[in-house]
Enzyme design. Structure first.
Site, mmCIF file in Angstrom:
data_model
loop_
_atom_site.group_PDB
_atom_site.id
_atom_site.type_symbol
_atom_site.label_atom_id
_atom_site.label_comp_id
_atom_site.label_asym_id
_atom_site.label_seq_id
_atom_site.Cartn_x
_atom_site.Cartn_y
_atom_site.Cartn_z
ATOM 1 N N TYR A 16 40.916 47.518 34.219
ATOM 2 C CA TYR A 16 41.824 46.419 34.548
ATOM 3 C C TYR A 16 42.318 45.746 33.270
ATOM 4 O O TYR A 16 43.518 45.509 33.094
ATOM 5 C CB TYR A 16 41.110 45.413 35.462
ATOM 6 C CG TYR A 16 41.910 44.166 35.732
ATOM 7 C CD1 TYR A 16 43.025 44.206 36.557
ATOM 8 C CD2 TYR A 16 41.555 42.953 35.145
ATOM 9 C CE1 TYR A 16 43.776 43.060 36.796
ATOM 10 C CE2 TYR A 16 42.296 41.802 35.379
ATOM 11 C CZ TYR A 16 43.398 41.870 36.201
ATOM 12 O OH TYR A 16 44.150 40.735 36.422
ATOM 13 N N GLU A 38 44.472 35.865 43.199
ATOM 14 C CA GLU A 38 43.971 34.796 42.325
ATOM 15 C C GLU A 38 43.475 33.619 43.161
ATOM 16 O O GLU A 38 42.457 33.007 42.839
ATOM 17 C CB GLU A 38 45.044 34.346 41.333
ATOM 18 C CG GLU A 38 45.368 35.353 40.252
ATOM 19 C CD GLU A 38 44.282 35.547 39.201
ATOM 20 O OE1 GLU A 38 43.279 34.794 39.199
ATOM 21 O OE2 GLU A 38 44.426 36.462 38.378
ATOM 22 N N TRP A 46 36.327 37.048 39.057
ATOM 23 C CA TRP A 46 37.430 37.989 39.252
ATOM 24 C C TRP A 46 36.888 39.369 39.603
ATOM 25 O O TRP A 46 37.506 40.104 40.365
ATOM 26 C CB TRP A 46 38.322 38.049 38.005
ATOM 27 C CG TRP A 46 39.466 38.989 38.184
ATOM 28 C CD1 TRP A 46 39.695 40.139 37.488
ATOM 29 C CD2 TRP A 46 40.548 38.901 39.140
ATOM 30 N NE1 TRP A 46 40.838 40.764 37.953
ATOM 31 C CE2 TRP A 46 41.374 40.020 38.961
ATOM 32 C CE3 TRP A 46 40.876 37.976 40.131
ATOM 33 C CZ2 TRP A 46 42.514 40.246 39.728
ATOM 34 C CZ3 TRP A 46 42.016 38.205 40.896
ATOM 35 C CH2 TRP A 46 42.818 39.322 40.692
#
Length: 191
Positions: A16, A38, A46
């Protein structure tokens, strides 16, 4: 490669970081997906969201706002029973409301991408941080974006969420200077 230290948790996290985080993103639907994810992250890591992202894409109809905006109580119940997502009623409701707000902007002739990128004058902010301790959790442009999104009817879009969104979508280059991705994403220009 001397990656940003936050990305060293797993192969998925490293990929990522290396391929997505900080790369300028201009596609309306992709920006919508990222904003929803988000918001889903709020209060969590995350990596939790990243590990569930593919499943989110499946159960939220590829993040097509037109479909999400029409979700009814049975679909919400189905989502809240799905262990493959973050089962938070307020976040699921916000996703539906955000799809409706997205469609309202679109109906008014406003590109979601143009709306969001206006907070950085259409080009990425290039920061030059030496350490993670220097990287802020929010900024004035993120606060302005949050206020505008809230005014347009969006939820789970506070200044901290908006700043994380701006970092992820390449509106802000917060790769550390020692990270090779800092220079790589700095070279990317709008298509």
């Amino acid at each position: 490669m001397e990656r940003c230290p936050w990305s060293e948790g797993s192969d998925l996290y490293r990929a990522y970081h290396d391929l997505e985080w900080g790369v300028p993103l201009y596609d309306d639907r992709a920006l919508f997906e990222l904003l929803i994810l988000e918001g889903a992250q709020a209060g969590l890591s995350w990596s939790t969201v990243l590990n569930k992202r593919e499943h989110y894409r499946q159960v939220f109809d590829g993040f097509e706002p037109e479909r999400i905006a029409r979700y009814t109580a049975p679909k919400v119940a189905e989502l809240l029973a799905d262990p493959g997502i973050i089962r938070n009623r307020a976040k699921v409701a916000a996703t539906i409301q955000n799809a409706q707000a997205y469609l309202a902007l679109d109906s008014a002739g406003q590109s979601f991408s143009d709306f969001l990128w206006a907070f950085v004058d259409g080009k990425p902010i290039q920061n030059h941080w030496q350490s993670l301790a220097e990287v802020p959790a929010k900024s004035a442009p993120a606060a302005a974006m949050s206020k505008a999104l809230l005014g347009a009817g969006f939820k789970f879009v506070g200044p901290t969420i908006c700043y994380a969104f701006m970092q992820a979508s390449g509106m802000v280059n917060d790769h550390l200077l020692a990270c090779p991705r800092h220079a790589a994403v700095q070279q990317l220009v709008r298509p």
